[in-house]
Design a protein around this motif. Structure first.
Motif, PDB file in Angstrom:
ATOM      1  N   ALA A   1       0.844  -1.190   0.000  1.00 29.92           N
ATOM      2  CA  ALA A   1       0.000   0.000   0.000  1.00 29.92           C
ATOM      3  C   ALA A   1       0.887   1.250   0.000  1.00 29.92           C
ATOM      4  CB  ALA A   1      -0.902   0.000   1.230  1.00 29.92           C
ATOM      5  N   LEU A   2       0.340   2.341  -0.501  1.00 29.21           N
ATOM      6  CA  LEU A   2       1.045   3.617  -0.499  1.00 29.21           C
ATOM      7  C   LEU A   2       1.058   4.168   0.926  1.00 29.21           C
ATOM      8  CD1 LEU A   2       2.359   5.957  -2.068  1.00 29.21           C
ATOM      9  CD2 LEU A   2       0.042   6.809  -2.547  1.00 29.21           C
TER      10      LEU A   2
ATOM     11  N   LEU B   1      -3.043  13.054  -1.797  1.00 28.89           N
ATOM     12  CA  LEU B   1      -3.088  11.738  -2.443  1.00 28.89           C
ATOM     13  C   LEU B   1      -4.516  11.199  -2.465  1.00 28.89           C
ATOM     14  CD1 LEU B   1       0.162  10.230  -0.902  1.00 28.89           C
ATOM     15  CD2 LEU B   1      -0.181  10.871  -3.292  1.00 28.89           C
ATOM     16  N   ALA B   2      -5.241  11.373  -1.353  1.00 29.95           N
ATOM     17  CA  ALA B   2      -6.637  10.926  -1.306  1.00 29.95           C
ATOM     18  C   ALA B   2      -7.477  11.670  -2.338  1.00 29.95           C
ATOM     19  CB  ALA B   2      -7.199  11.125   0.104  1.00 29.95           C
TER      20      ALA B   2
ATOM     21  N   ALA C   1      -5.368   5.610  -2.174  1.00 30.54           N
ATOM     22  CA  ALA C   1      -5.575   5.220  -0.781  1.00 30.54           C
ATOM     23  C   ALA C   1      -4.210   5.147  -0.102  1.00 30.54           C
ATOM     24  CB  ALA C   1      -6.283   3.870  -0.707  1.00 30.54           C
ATOM     25  N   ALA C   2      -3.849   6.185   0.626  1.00 30.51           N
ATOM     26  CA  ALA C   2      -2.538   6.254   1.274  1.00 30.51           C
ATOM     27  C   ALA C   2      -2.716   6.160   2.785  1.00 30.51           C
ATOM     28  CB  ALA C   2      -1.830   7.549   0.904  1.00 30.51           C
ATOM     29  N   HIS C   3      -1.684   5.632   3.449  1.00 32.75           N
ATOM     30  CA  HIS C   3      -1.755   5.360   4.881  1.00 32.75           C
ATOM     31  C   HIS C   3      -0.602   6.035   5.611  1.00 32.75           C
ATOM     32  CE1 HIS C   3      -4.717   2.210   3.931  1.00 32.75           C
ATOM     33  NE2 HIS C   3      -3.925   1.942   2.902  1.00 32.75           N
TER      34      HIS C   3
ATOM     35  N   THR D   1       9.067  11.136   3.897  1.00 33.13           N
ATOM     36  CA  THR D   1       9.261  10.069   2.913  1.00 33.13           C
ATOM     37  C   THR D   1       7.919   9.440   2.556  1.00 33.13           C
ATOM     38  OG1 THR D   1       9.764   8.504   4.701  1.00 33.13           O
ATOM     39  CG2 THR D   1      11.621   9.537   3.592  1.00 33.13           C
ATOM     40  N   ILE D   2       7.801   9.055   1.302  1.00 38.34           N
ATOM     41  CA  ILE D   2       6.634   8.317   0.846  1.00 38.34           C
ATOM     42  C   ILE D   2       7.119   7.011   0.226  1.00 38.34           C
ATOM     43  CG2 ILE D   2       5.265  10.388   0.522  1.00 38.34           C
ATOM     44  CD1 ILE D   2       5.736  10.228  -2.427  1.00 38.34           C
ATOM     45  N   SER D   3       6.312   5.993   0.355  1.00 39.00           N
ATOM     46  CA  SER D   3       6.745   4.663  -0.076  1.00 39.00           C
ATOM     47  C   SER D   3       6.598   4.495  -1.575  1.00 39.00           C
ATOM     48  CB  SER D   3       5.943   3.581   0.649  1.00 39.00           C
ATOM     49  OG  SER D   3       4.604   3.541   0.174  1.00 39.00           O
TER      50      SER D   3
END
Length: 258
Positions: free
Chosen positions: A53-54, A96-97, A102-104, A132-134
């Motif tokens: 997941a992002l 992002l949403a 769907a980011a967490h 940071t983002i995955s």
């Protein structure tokens, strides 16, 4: 406060030894940062945070993670104690949403070497907040590109967006003991084709990465190439900041997107 628009960047971060032996790319990163307005914050998508997941790092003070083995002790003593910025992280989650992703939130993710190693040369004081983002490896190149597009407006808030990977990355092919080894044709032709497409703003041809020459040999797995898709989404004017190879086939290019 008069905020200036910053570019998006793709940085080839290379071997962890770049922290101790900057070669050509360390000075190039230093010059780049000196020629940019000081960022209010930095957002990095690193090849070394693969996820399903992002995710977005919402931590206040992420740890420095030495996510490698078998290197000199001096490397493990390095720290990059840049703070997080939870308010910006929450803003990124919302952006992002709004873009349909769907980011967490992830408050415990440390900074891997794809994050702190280039920043060590660019902003050695570690006093600029870093988010940071995955890298969601179940997403297509087009989707990762759209993540970059959804965050591109942050550039206008003097926030620096970085995709950290490598333009070529096949560790089994490297001449580990010969930093200045000759560059093989399969590596140079891949890099040159990517640059040709980007220079002509033919982004679709890069996103259709399966058709690039020798792609499997340059990227047996895609995680070091995919941050380029993110960086491409941040701007449509492409420039080369630096170009070199290390240990034969390890491309160390830095690209700028405005």
């Amino acid at each position: 406060m008069n905020l200036q628009t910053l570019p998006g960047l793709f940085i080839s971060h290379g071997s962890p030894m770049l922290a101790l032996n900057p070669e050509q790319v360390g000075p190039a990163l230093s010059r780049l940062s000196e020629n940019l307005p000081t960022p209010q914050a930095i957002v990095v998508m690193s090849a070394h945070w693969e996820s399903n997941a992002l995710e977005v790092n919402t931590g206040i003070r992420p740890e420095t993670w030495h996510d490698f083995r078998g290197f000199p002790e001096a490397l493990y003593a390095l720290r990059y104690p840049a703070p997080g910025l939870p308010e910006l992280a929450e803003d990124i989650l919302q952006r992002l949403a709004d873009a349909g992703f769907a980011a967490h939130a992830n408050s415990t993710r440390p900074h891997d070497h794809g994050v702190w190693m280039p920043l060590l040369h660019m902003y050695p004081d570690a006093n600029i907040p870093v988010i940071t983002i995955s890298l969601p490896m179940n997403m297509s190149a087009e989707q990762i590109y759209h993540i970059g597009q959804s965050l591109a407006p942050l550039r206008e808030q003097q926030i620096l967006l970085i995709g950290s990977g490598s333009i070529t990355h096949n560790l089994r092919e490297l001449s580990w003991n010969t930093p200045n080894a000759a560059v093989p044709e399969w590596a140079s032709s891949f890099r040159n084709r990517v640059v040709q497409h980007l220079s002509h703003r033919n982004y679709d041809a890069v996103l259709d990465w399966q058709q690039l020459p020798h792609v499997a040999r340059n990227h047996p797995t895609l995680e070091h190439f995919a941050p380029l898709f993110f960086a491409m989404g941040t701007g449509d004017r492409f420039n080369i900041v630096h170009s070199s190879f290390s240990m034969g086939s390890l491309g160390m290019d830095i690209y700028r997107f405005d």
